[in-house]
Scaffold this motif. Structure first.
Motif, PDB file in Angstrom:
ATOM      1  N   UNK A 379       0.914  -1.203  -0.146  1.00  0.00           N
ATOM      2  CA  UNK A 379      -0.070   0.004  -0.070  1.00  0.00           C
ATOM      3  C   UNK A 379       0.665   1.156  -0.039  1.00  0.00           C
ATOM      4  N   UNK A 380       1.900   1.055  -0.562  1.00  0.00           N
ATOM      5  CA  UNK A 380       2.930   2.257  -0.733  1.00  0.00           C
ATOM      6  C   UNK A 380       3.566   2.220  -2.067  1.00  0.00           C
ATOM      7  N   UNK A 381       3.401   3.242  -2.811  1.00  0.00           N
ATOM      8  CA  UNK A 381       3.650   3.229  -4.373  1.00  0.00           C
ATOM      9  C   UNK A 381       4.776   3.900  -4.728  1.00  0.00           C
ATOM     10  N   UNK A 382       5.365   4.940  -3.991  1.00  0.00           N
ATOM     11  CA  UNK A 382       6.097   5.832  -4.493  1.00  0.00           C
ATOM     12  C   UNK A 382       7.654   5.410  -4.744  1.00  0.00           C
ATOM     13  N   UNK A 383       8.161   4.448  -4.312  1.00  0.00           N
ATOM     14  CA  UNK A 383       9.542   3.849  -4.146  1.00  0.00           C
ATOM     15  C   UNK A 383       9.877   2.646  -5.141  1.00  0.00           C
ATOM     16  N   UNK A 384       8.774   2.330  -6.085  1.00  0.00           N
ATOM     17  CA  UNK A 384       9.040   1.200  -6.564  1.00  0.00           C
ATOM     18  C   UNK A 384      10.261   1.218  -7.407  1.00  0.00           C
ATOM     19  N   UNK A 385      10.592   2.341  -7.917  1.00  0.00           N
ATOM     20  CA  UNK A 385      11.975   2.383  -9.057  1.00  0.00           C
ATOM     21  C   UNK A 385      13.246   2.130  -8.046  1.00  0.00           C
ATOM     22  N   UNK A 386      13.130   2.914  -6.991  1.00  0.00           N
ATOM     23  CA  UNK A 386      14.343   2.547  -6.055  1.00  0.00           C
ATOM     24  C   UNK A 386      14.473   1.069  -5.294  1.00  0.00           C
ATOM     25  N   UNK A 387      13.365   0.677  -5.105  1.00  0.00           N
ATOM     26  CA  UNK A 387      13.229  -0.738  -4.695  1.00  0.00           C
ATOM     27  C   UNK A 387      13.867  -1.697  -5.777  1.00  0.00           C
ATOM     28  N   UNK A 388      13.394  -1.675  -6.976  1.00  0.00           N
ATOM     29  CA  UNK A 388      13.898  -2.336  -7.745  1.00  0.00           C
ATOM     30  C   UNK A 388      15.575  -2.322  -8.261  1.00  0.00           C
ATOM     31  N   UNK A 389      16.078  -0.988  -8.116  1.00  0.00           N
ATOM     32  CA  UNK A 389      17.479  -0.697  -8.291  1.00  0.00           C
ATOM     33  C   UNK A 389      18.036  -1.432  -7.001  1.00  0.00           C
ATOM     34  N   UNK A 390      17.625  -1.314  -5.887  1.00  0.00           N
ATOM     35  CA  UNK A 390      18.462  -1.668  -4.552  1.00  0.00           C
ATOM     36  C   UNK A 390      18.386  -3.304  -4.662  1.00  0.00           C
ATOM     37  N   UNK A 391      17.363  -3.810  -5.127  1.00  0.00           N
ATOM     38  CA  UNK A 391      17.296  -5.260  -5.200  1.00  0.00           C
ATOM     39  C   UNK A 391      18.059  -5.782  -6.337  1.00  0.00           C
ATOM     40  N   UNK A 392      18.116  -5.333  -7.412  1.00  0.00           N
ATOM     41  CA  UNK A 392      18.887  -5.648  -8.340  1.00  0.00           C
ATOM     42  C   UNK A 392      20.280  -5.505  -8.267  1.00  0.00           C
ATOM     43  N   UNK A 393      20.620  -4.601  -7.500  1.00  0.00           N
ATOM     44  CA  UNK A 393      22.116  -4.488  -7.162  1.00  0.00           C
ATOM     45  C   UNK A 393      22.617  -5.244  -5.942  1.00  0.00           C
ATOM     46  N   UNK A 394      21.633  -5.925  -5.086  1.00  0.00           N
ATOM     47  CA  UNK A 394      21.666  -6.709  -3.863  1.00  0.00           C
ATOM     48  C   UNK A 394      22.759  -5.639  -3.162  1.00  0.00           C
ATOM     49  N   UNK A 395      22.242  -4.547  -2.883  1.00  0.00           N
ATOM     50  CA  UNK A 395      22.870  -3.405  -2.261  1.00  0.00           C
ATOM     51  C   UNK A 395      23.054  -3.761  -0.815  1.00  0.00           C
ATOM     52  N   UNK A 396      24.527  -3.159  -0.457  1.00  0.00           N
ATOM     53  CA  UNK A 396      25.009  -3.509   1.042  1.00  0.00           C
ATOM     54  C   UNK A 396      24.416  -2.121   1.730  1.00  0.00           C
ATOM     55  N   UNK A 397      23.654  -2.590   2.774  1.00  0.00           N
ATOM     56  CA  UNK A 397      22.711  -1.849   3.547  1.00  0.00           C
ATOM     57  C   UNK A 397      22.606  -2.115   4.957  1.00  0.00           C
ATOM     58  N   UNK A 398      22.343  -1.160   5.777  1.00  0.00           N
ATOM     59  CA  UNK A 398      22.107  -1.368   7.253  1.00  0.00           C
ATOM     60  C   UNK A 398      20.616  -1.366   7.474  1.00  0.00           C
ATOM     61  N   UNK A 399      20.123  -2.167   8.526  1.00  0.00           N
ATOM     62  CA  UNK A 399      18.718  -2.107   8.958  1.00  0.00           C
ATOM     63  C   UNK A 399      18.208  -0.531   9.082  1.00  0.00           C
ATOM     64  N   UNK A 400      19.207   0.187  10.073  1.00  0.00           N
ATOM     65  CA  UNK A 400      18.548   1.482  10.017  1.00  0.00           C
ATOM     66  C   UNK A 400      18.600   2.304   8.850  1.00  0.00           C
ATOM     67  N   UNK A 401      19.461   2.172   7.867  1.00  0.00           N
ATOM     68  CA  UNK A 401      19.425   2.954   6.539  1.00  0.00           C
ATOM     69  C   UNK A 401      18.018   2.608   5.785  1.00  0.00           C
ATOM     70  N   UNK A 402      17.432   1.214   5.793  1.00  0.00           N
ATOM     71  CA  UNK A 402      16.325   0.883   5.303  1.00  0.00           C
ATOM     72  C   UNK A 402      15.215   1.322   6.104  1.00  0.00           C
ATOM     73  N   UNK A 403      15.150   1.656   7.312  1.00  0.00           N
ATOM     74  CA  UNK A 403      14.093   2.114   8.105  1.00  0.00           C
ATOM     75  C   UNK A 403      13.761   3.650   7.923  1.00  0.00           C
ATOM     76  N   UNK A 404      14.967   4.042   7.436  1.00  0.00           N
ATOM     77  CA  UNK A 404      14.606   5.888   7.821  1.00  0.00           C
ATOM     78  C   UNK A 404      15.337   6.382   6.805  1.00  0.00           C
TER      79      UNK A 404
END
Length: 411
Positions: A379-404
């Motif tokens: 039910x959130x639709x604004x970040x689809x392109x960003x999510x696709x890019x991050x998943x495709x890259x298997x980006x190295x991220x911390x839980x805090x980054x993903x939350x905030x």
């Protein structure tokens, strides 16, 4: 390999039809034969368990317009089953015994619904959902049935439950798992879907296997017997216990199969080529050596079939480009809409939630060794392109980054 003059596609589902269309888009001017068992022209599957079953539509999304195949010179043979592939002779044989030669062959034979080998499985009133005709018939039955039991708490089971509630049925969902969608999404997100359906009136019988089906004197199902002896009354039973890839044609042809993926599959390399150099496979049957994951994966979702079909067209014409797309699918249930990108293992990966699962507006992320494996926006639709890019890259991220953090800024 020499340039092909004739390409045969076996299977007129989304993968096969997408491949046939893409061959023309890429400028191939040789013969294209597209064989399919259904009488309908090729269509996409999502509407079958969504808009059509809900009563919002009477037709699916067609892969191409009605006159596309004739206009593009694609020889579409509907209501035709291919019974045999002879790689040594480079021919396929249809159910009438006619042979059809090929220079390249694409197998896109799809999947078929699984059934339960239990007593009473032959009774009338047991339904599966795979084709357009299945969906239209099931919609009529949902409108007439007072008590509907759905066996299987996966995506099909949950979407059929939502449609049955729309048609004012009394709905019970049975599964051996403890939570709906548990194997795909894990416990925390599974609870979201359990609560969603319970609020709409669905009764859950989870952690319970099916021992058999009981029928009346008319030969129609009247109850589902659970392991332990409980009986759940039913006017209609829908089996949503998964699908099995149609591997018989490939197996009989001596093409390499593999059990490295659940349910097995046709072993294909990164470019979707089988063990026979002139033969490729795409869609539900393809156990694909995926470059991103470093292992074989077999994906049954519609986007994979569509994307693999379009991609393999170039390789049928002589390229050897690896297919690298991340899996993608979506679901709509009541007022919940979601999109899922990537490939997670909820039993192994760390779940990170951004937003509020209680209000059903959130993004779920799955991390493995600090790298993003999958993301699901609800039910959130604004970040689809960003999510696709991050998943495709298997980006190295911390839980805090993903939350905030601003997701677009993380790309």
């Amino acid at each position: 390999m020499a340039n092909p003059q004739r390409i045969v596609v076996v299977g007129s589902g989304l993968a096969g039809a997408s491949a046939a269309g893409a061959l023309r888009e890429r400028g191939f001017d040789g013969e294209v034969l597209l064989f399919g068992q259904e009488s309908h022209r090729p269509y996409e599957l999502p509407a079958l368990s969504k808009d059509i079953l809900l009563g919002n539509a009477d037709e699916p999304a067609w892969v191409h317009e009605e006159d596309f195949y004739a206009d593009k010179g694609i020889d579409r043979r509907h209501s035709t089953e291919i019974r045999e592939v002879r790689p040594a002779d480079r021919v396929v044989v249809d159910s009438a015994g006619a042979t059809h030669s090929y220079d390249r062959l694409l197998l896109a034979t799809g999947s078929q619904p699984r059934t339960l080998p239990v007593p009473g499985a032959e009774l009338a009133g047991l339904r599966t959902l795979r084709t357009l005709d299945d969906s239209l018939a099931l919609r009529d039955e949902l409108k007439a049935a007072g008590r509907v039991v759905i066996v299987g708490a996966g995506w099909i089971g949950c979407e059929v439950a939502a449609a049955a509630i729309r048609h004012d049925a009394d709905v019970t969902v049975v599964d051996t798992v403890a939570l709906p969608l548990q194997r795909v999404l894990g416990d925390t997100i599974g609870e979201v879907f359990r609560n969603l359906h319970a609020e709409q009136g669905v009764a859950w019988r989870l952690g319970a296997g099916v021992e058999g089906f009981l029928g009346g004197d008319d030969g129609r199902v009247r109850a589902v017997r659970l392991a332990g002896g409980d009986e759940v009354p039913a006017d209609l039973v829908v089996l949503g216990v998964g699908a099995a890839p149609r591997l018989g044609l490939a197996e009989r042809a001596g093409i390499e199969l593999t059990d490295e993926v659940p349910g097995g599959g046709v072993a294909v390399d990164a470019a979707l080529r089988t063990s026979v150099p002139e033969i490729y496979a795409a869609g539900d049957i393809a156990a694909h050596a995926h470059p991103r994951y470093g292992r074989r994966v077999r994906v049954e979702h519609w986007a994979n079939a569509k994307d693999q079909g379009a991609h393999v067209a170039g390789n049928l014409l002589g390229a050897a480009e690896p297919f690298q797309a991340s899996p993608y699918f979506f679901s709509d249930q009541y007022d919940l809409g979601m999109e899922y990108r990537g490939l997670a293992d909820p039993g192994r990966d760390e779940l990170v939630v951004r937003g509020d699962t209680a209000t059903r507006e959130f993004i779920a992320f799955w991390l493995r060794d600090g790298r993003l494996q999958a993301a699901m926006n609800v039910n959130l639709w604004d970040d689809g392109d960003a999510l696709q890019a991050l998943v495709d890259a298997q980006a190295a991220l911390s839980p805090d980054q993903l939350r905030t953090a601003d997701l677009a800024a993380l790309v």
